[in-house]
Design an enzyme around this catalytic site. Sequence first.
Site, PDB file in Angstrom:
ATOM      1  N   SER A 112      -9.736   2.358   3.091  1.00  0.00           N
ATOM      2  CA  SER A 112      -8.851   3.058   2.186  1.00  0.00           C
ATOM      3  C   SER A 112      -7.996   2.127   1.335  1.00  0.00           C
ATOM      4  CB  SER A 112      -7.925   3.980   2.974  1.00  0.00           C
ATOM      5  OG  SER A 112      -7.049   3.214   3.791  1.00  0.00           O
TER       6      SER A 112
ATOM      7  N   LYS B 120       0.848  -1.193   0.000  1.00  0.00           N
ATOM      8  CA  LYS B 120       0.000   0.000   0.000  1.00  0.00           C
ATOM      9  C   LYS B 120       0.885   1.245   0.000  1.00  0.00           C
ATOM     10  CE  LYS B 120      -3.971   1.863   2.620  1.00  0.00           C
ATOM     11  NZ  LYS B 120      -4.744   1.709   3.870  1.00  0.00           N
TER      12      LYS B 120
ATOM     13  N   SER C 240      -9.663  -0.148   7.176  1.00  0.00           N
ATOM     14  CA  SER C 240      -9.101  -0.003   5.828  1.00  0.00           C
ATOM     15  C   SER C 240      -8.465  -1.266   5.264  1.00  0.00           C
ATOM     16  CB  SER C 240      -8.074   1.132   5.801  1.00  0.00           C
ATOM     17  OG  SER C 240      -8.724   2.370   5.873  1.00  0.00           O
TER      18      SER C 240
END
Lengths: 502, 98, 504
Positions: free
Chosen positions: C157, C82, C181
């Site tokens: 997210s 990420k 997330s």
Amino acid sequence: MTATTHDLLGYEDAIARFDPVIGLEVHVELGTRSKMFCPSGTEFGAEPNSLVSPVSLGLPGALPVVNRTAVEYAIRIGLALDCQIAQTCRFARKNYFYPDVPKNFQTSQYDEPIAYDGHLDVELDDGDVFRVEIERAHMEEDAGKNTHVGGRTGRIHGAEYSLVDYNRAGIPLVEIVTRPVVGTGERAPEVARAYVQSLRELFRTLGVSEARMERGNVRADVNVSLRPSPEAPLGTRTETKNVNSFRSVERAVRYEIRRQATILASGGSILQETRHWHEDSGTTSPGRVKSDAEDYRYFPEPDLVPISPSREWVEEIRAGLPERPGARRRRLQEDWGFTDAEMRDAVNAGAAELIEATVAAGAPPAAARKWWLGELLRTANARGVDLGGLGVTPAQIGQLQVLVDSGRINDKLARQVLEGVLAGEGDPEAVVLSRGLEVVSDDAALLEAVDAALASQPDVAEKIRSGRIQAAGAIVGAVMKATRGQADAARVRELVLERVGA
Amino acid sequence: MPTFSTDEVARVAALARIDLEPAELERLAGELEVIVHAVERVSEAVGDDTPATSHPIPLANVFREDVVEPSLPAQDALAAAPASEDGRFLVPQILGED
Amino acid sequence: MSDATLTRQTAGDLAALLQAGEVSSVDVTQAHLDRIRDVDGAVHAFLHVSDAEALATARAVDARRATGERLHGLAGVPIAVKDIVVTKGQPTTAGSRILEGWVPPYDATLVERLRAAGLPILGKTNLDEFAMGSSTEHSGYGPTRNPWDLDRIPGGSGGGSAAAVAAYEAPLAIGTDTGGSIRQPAAVTGTVGVKPTYGGVSRYGLIALASSLDQAGPVSRTVLDSALLHEVIGGHDPRDSTSLPEPLPDVVRAAHHGDVAGLRVGVVRELTGDGYQSGVRASFEAAVALLAEAGAEIVDVSCPSFDYALAAYYLILPAEASSNLAKFDGMRFGLRVEPAEGPITAERVMAATRGAGFGDEAKRRIILGTYALSAGYYDAYYGSAQKVRTLIQRDFAAAFAKADVLVSPTAPTTAFRLGEKLADPLAMYLNDVATIPANLAGIPGMSLPSGLSDDGLPVGFQILAPARADDRLYRVGGVLEAALIERWGGPVLSAAPELEVTTR
């Protein structure tokens, strides 16, 4: 807008009409090897941005970890100020935007300082002791350094841009905050200066900082307020930032008292504000008014966990504390038999340690004091250095005094020997030999000189013979001159009287 | 109950150092009004005697030893700087001191 | 073995093939890079693909393996990271224009561990700006799309990491979870995601959103794969003061455990019922029934303070974020924007940079957080929210006295359509209602697919365990996964439609 001092009420007038209350916030940079929250180095004067890590640069993702030694030093300071050491305490974030603060928040203790409720007994110039109450001592980190480039004055206003070096960012600081200092009366400026001086001495004694003023290791913010009488509630205060020498602390307090008194006496009121100190003019001026300046949005630092110093650790640190300066001074004064004034002079001249070492090298305390505060201090003043900068060691002075006491040289010769030592000719022993300065103790050689002197001044010889013994001084003087001072004057006198048969 | 006027949004945005367009101020005032109204109920849930939790897993006394590690090379530190000069970060003129 | 076959393997199976010398890491890595080339134009899971570096790592691993060196079990298995995790020498943007082009000079601790274990890093995955969002629509670089339906959100997210794994662009990915997330994107993409106990994985090098809530964790297609990755990245880190000092529990063994007989599974009353889509509820209840069949004891638990969790979260997160994001000011790194008119001062450049560089959601939360911390409001907002946190911890403590693990649907709905909730921040925030309590209390949580809803989209099943008992997630998750595969004849993800190959 910077006032000049001649527009202001005189200091005596100001003090006659108002009672001053001061407060001091002193920041000291701790002498740890690495920074408060990361392993970057801390040495002074390194190449810009060469002592940085992701943490001290505030890079995204970096996290702080507390330096154990910095905590220990903070506890040392707290204990030396007779503070309570917190059972548990935390860091908070003080949020404000400024380019030298890499994260745009300073990691600082806020409502939970590591040490609180202490005091420091401060000795004033005349020997009076004034107790300053300490509210708290807390840990925080230093900011980077801005250099302002361009513009007319080189000061912040008018600068075209700034260059930032983050080497200093993250160096551990302890901030020591006093309670309002009341009851000083006209001595407020002196108390402020003596307090900062005492703290500096304490930091050095504790070994927590080199405490070099010229490097900004110790920095003071000075609060001043006035009130009509000691019974009245505290007045509105101003805070003068970054007053970084002893003399400036005294001057800044004095100036603020006069400035505020002038405003109050004419019916005005004091604005609570931050002010800047101007060394050149000896005045303060208001900082820029910022609506959000006080809204620091403190909250507990979530990247750090609480510090709960165990009582065992605190007691271990307490047991290891060196003798505090006040106690040490009283002990030395007693050992040495100095008067209060003598001791104060010695301390003010920075000679106490030198005298102590000289005594240890074999000199009587009074003699050690005489050398350091006499000849050597005069030379240091003439050269514009402090006593430590003369290049003369306590061991050398001790040796010099031993030479005097053993009769190998007299006081006059000793001064010449010292001259040689100061000129870098080596230890006193070596100077005596190389300059041939030993006292002439051979009676035969002296008698020769005595006879010559008597022969050249027959009238004086006659006077002595007729019982006017004080006339012998002229002959002794002549002999001393002839031997270039290397004779023992007392012995010469004996020989003169013997020769004349008086 | 706090009301999020555009003035209030502008005040807080200044504190947060964010320039906002007039249209953004207007929109944020409306949105924040709704959000603040929804979140302010936290105060009704707790009493004065409820302790605050700032760390989910309680730890204490986490220290590092006072040991120096090599610095990030200055050129790496400065590599991402929008501007630099003489080994330092170049920033626009700074008004006022904090 | 063909590219297509390689990309469909689990990480565990790839590791076995690599260890047996049946495939090379270069082949495996190249297969995934090809897959990214083929489908990522449509999915947009990646912000940056680091082909050369990934292949170099793969070659190095193959060479070391050829010499007979003993390597980490996952050596050579590629991974996606990420883009909120800093990677030395690779761009890191946190999904924000304010960090466009920033190349960090250091690695996050978890990245160091990935490199040390020999996992080729394929690239950096998309996310809502600074991980603020539940749909990846708040990315400064355009949204990621759900591989199940390209018109729908992949969650947020960490939509990029979940979509990359769901679209077979990577067998493993790193996520971060501040309020869900990792778990909510896993739920809406039919993948597995784990938020470890707070402090279980180092936060050093994660671009902080809310420091007291953030936690990195594994994203994968199977429970075992998450355990294998969890083991690589977990464990104490002296650079993170909040890192747990004790060793990680044996999560891999727990994933293999295979038995929940006698385990007490608590269904959290407040995290089911109204507000949850009917198809989500049905899938959840069926999964609970499967656990009961497997011998678990199902108990009912109540956590009344959860009612305040969302409110507390949307004060604590913005408050911490407002401070964490203050460093993005155009002075030391990243974007610098000068004001269009007026004097060029540091203060004004900071404000102009932040005005131009932050997106709507970041601005909204920074301003909310600044407000909540500002003079006169702290006690009512941030202070009260921290007290709610205490109440939620107490609720969990009581619940875990009655149950070994707690379960709920991961998210109230399946994947919604892009744009559907953009105009209504509060509706967007509600997606996290079931995942947030775990972050507030610091406890571990997992989401794994429990099947499909009546709309044909995957549903996430959330398991929560007490702090430091991450192994229980894997034990229960492993059993449920096996039961579901048996019932479905294959993993839930196999029901996803094939993506059209549109070389990007």
